[in-house]
Scaffold this active site. Structure first.
Site, PDB file in Angstrom:
ATOM      1  N   ASP A 136      51.939  24.984  39.852  1.00 38.02           N
ATOM      2  CA  ASP A 136      50.806  25.463  40.452  1.00 38.02           C
ATOM      3  C   ASP A 136      50.027  24.359  41.007  1.00 38.02           C
ATOM      4  O   ASP A 136      49.583  23.607  40.209  1.00 38.02           O
ATOM      5  CB  ASP A 136      49.970  26.457  39.373  1.00 38.02           C
ATOM      6  CG  ASP A 136      49.107  27.289  40.252  1.00 38.02           C
ATOM      7  OD1 ASP A 136      48.814  27.172  41.211  1.00 38.02           O
ATOM      8  OD2 ASP A 136      48.408  28.076  39.231  1.00 38.02           O
ATOM      9  N   ASP A 209      46.362  35.239  44.677  1.00 38.98           N
ATOM     10  CA  ASP A 209      46.944  35.870  43.564  1.00 38.98           C
ATOM     11  C   ASP A 209      46.516  37.573  44.014  1.00 38.98           C
ATOM     12  O   ASP A 209      45.650  38.082  44.431  1.00 38.98           O
ATOM     13  CB  ASP A 209      45.760  35.402  42.522  1.00 38.98           C
ATOM     14  CG  ASP A 209      45.957  34.217  41.829  1.00 38.98           C
ATOM     15  OD1 ASP A 209      47.016  33.662  42.646  1.00 38.98           O
ATOM     16  OD2 ASP A 209      45.457  34.041  40.872  1.00 38.98           O
TER      17      ASP A 209
HETATM   18  C1  GAL Z   1      46.776  30.628  39.763  1.00 43.50           C
HETATM   19  C2  GAL Z   1      47.982  31.240  40.130  1.00 43.50           C
HETATM   20  C3  GAL Z   1      48.175  32.371  39.034  1.00 43.50           C
HETATM   21  C4  GAL Z   1      47.727  31.924  37.735  1.00 43.50           C
HETATM   22  C5  GAL Z   1      46.725  31.098  37.467  1.00 43.50           C
HETATM   23  C6  GAL Z   1      46.745  30.553  36.227  1.00 43.50           C
HETATM   24  O1  GAL Z   1      46.518  29.599  40.732  1.00 43.50           O
HETATM   25  O2  GAL Z   1      47.905  31.745  41.272  1.00 43.50           O
HETATM   26  O3  GAL Z   1      49.302  33.047  39.212  1.00 43.50           O
HETATM   27  O4  GAL Z   1      49.171  31.130  37.362  1.00 43.50           O
HETATM   28  O5  GAL Z   1      46.555  30.156  38.522  1.00 43.50           O
HETATM   29  O6  GAL Z   1      45.364  29.618  36.008  1.00 43.50           O
END
Ligand code: GAL
Length: 389
Positions: A136, A209
């Site tokens: 990520d 998200d």
């Molecule tokens: C976001 C991601 C989510 C989750 C989250 C955790 O950037 O898109 O799916 O993983 O971080 O902090």
């Protein structure tokens, strides 16, 4: 050779020959997830029958990380006393373990990221027995892209793709088959470069998200139009993890969301509290004929055949010449209740009455041209036609 074993090449097709299925901790447990939550999810995958329906990955998202030791080795935090023991437990149930990190110094929830420790972290994961990595972007954006190339989008993109290549190489060097999941919110047409040999992504997020709200689910589904040609065995568009059973989604919304993701050949990663789900949610996630649409070996993602008013019709080809047809009522509050709509078979390339199966009622259906379909708000009609003509 190990270097070819992740993402691209022959092994990629074995690790994600069909869209990955399983569970991920984030949508329900977020950064408070514990070892006990992960074990409970693994147990529930088995007892609910979901494992046997194909849900095999148990993925820990953000929130497991502790600190590095003097040698730079990452350790889990106190909520995860022994990652190897957890992996062994998950494997003993016939399941696989997934984990999460960021190429930046910090993850999105502020835990320790992998910057400068990519190879070391990949080795730790492989030693623990990890089978899946979600990578990520998070703080890599400010810490590297914006800091090193403040006014140079092309250079920022090179830094980003370089980060994804570096982890691909690190995973490949472990020699362990590890599904490689890219999460950078669909920036820079990720579908064009993620599946290539250098990055070797098995799946890549196409949007920001998801949340457990119809408007967000519908917005994400709409953004998948045009991406079908990028999906196929070993490499998938990822419209984010499922919210089925979360928030205040209605039964119709849960069905429509699940149907839409199946039509899209999306990864099916349940994001709810599996140990405490209702029988209704369990029956939606466990509908094997809908799962079979998602997992169809051809791997052809649905396209939007046409939209009319507040109804959208999506189709996807299936193996042995079959076809899946999904009709969604995406209408707003104002149109609550049934929504009369006439099916235009010619717009789907079909001629005359077709025989199919309604995959939510389980009953055989005939589809006649111009027949009226009554669909409640946010509901779906999902039909498989085995011999379309
Ligand atoms: C976001 C991601 C989510 C989750 C989250 C955790 O950037 O898109 O799916 O993983 O971080 O902090």
């Amino acid at each position: 050779m190990a270097a070819a074993s992740v993402g691209s090449g022959a092994l990629a097709d074995t690790v994600a020959a069909t869209p990955p299925m399983g569970w991920n901790s984030w949508n329900f447990f977020a950064e408070k997830v514990t070892d006990a939550d992960v074990r409970a999810a693994a147990d529930a995958l088995v007892s609910s029958g979901m494992r046997d329906a194909g849900y095999v990955y148990v993925n820990i998202d953000d929130g497991w990380q502790g600190e590095r030791d003097a040698k730079g080795v990452i350790h889990p935090n106190a909520r995860f006393p022994d990652m190897k023991a957890l992996a062994d437990y998950v494997h003993s149930k016939g399941l696989k373990l997934g984990i999460y990190t960021s190429p930046g110094p910090k993850t999105c929830a502020g835990f320790t990221g992998s910057l400068g420790h990519e190879a070391q972290d990949a080795r730790s994961y492989a030693d623990w027995g990890v089978d899946y990595l979600k990578y990520d972007l998070c703080s890599f954006i400010e810490d590297q892209m914006q800091a090193k190339a403040p006014h140079d989008p092309a250079q920022q993109m090179r830094l980003m793709t370089g980060a994804y290549e570096r982890m691909h190489d690190a995973l490949a060097a472990t020699g362990r088959p590890i599904v490689y999941s890219l999460c950078q919110y669909g920036w820079d047409a990720v579908w064009e470069w993620a599946p290539g040999a250098k990055v070797g992504g098995n799946l890549w997020r196409t949007t920001g998200d998801i949340t457990p709200e119809w408007d967000r689910i519908y917005a994400i589904a709409s953004q998948q139009a045009g991406l079908a040609s990028y999906a196929g065995p070993g490499h998938w568009n990822d419209p984010d993890m499922l919210e089925v059973g979360n928030g205040k989604l209605t039964p119709a919304e849960n069905r429509a969301h699940f149907s839409w993701w199946a039509m899209l050949a999306a990864p099916l990663l349940a994001g709810n509290d599996l140990a405490h789900m209702s029988p209704e949610v369990k029956s939606i996630l466990g509908n094997r004929e809908v799962i079979a649409i998602d997992q169809d070996p051809l791997g052809k993602q649905a396209t939007r055949a046409y939209a009319e008013g507040e109804v959208e019709v999506w189709t996807r080809p299936l193996q042995h010449g079959g076809m899946a047809i999904a009709v969604f009522n995406v209408g707003s509050e104002r149109h609550a209740g049934t929504h009369p709509f006439r099916l235009n078979l010619a717009a789907l390339g079909l001629h005359g009455t077709q025989q199919g199966k309604d995959l939510w009622s389980g009953k055989p259906v005939s589809l006649a041209d111009q027949q009226t379909i009554a669909l409640a708000r946010h509901d779906v009609w999902l039909v498989r036609v085995d011999a379309p003509h």
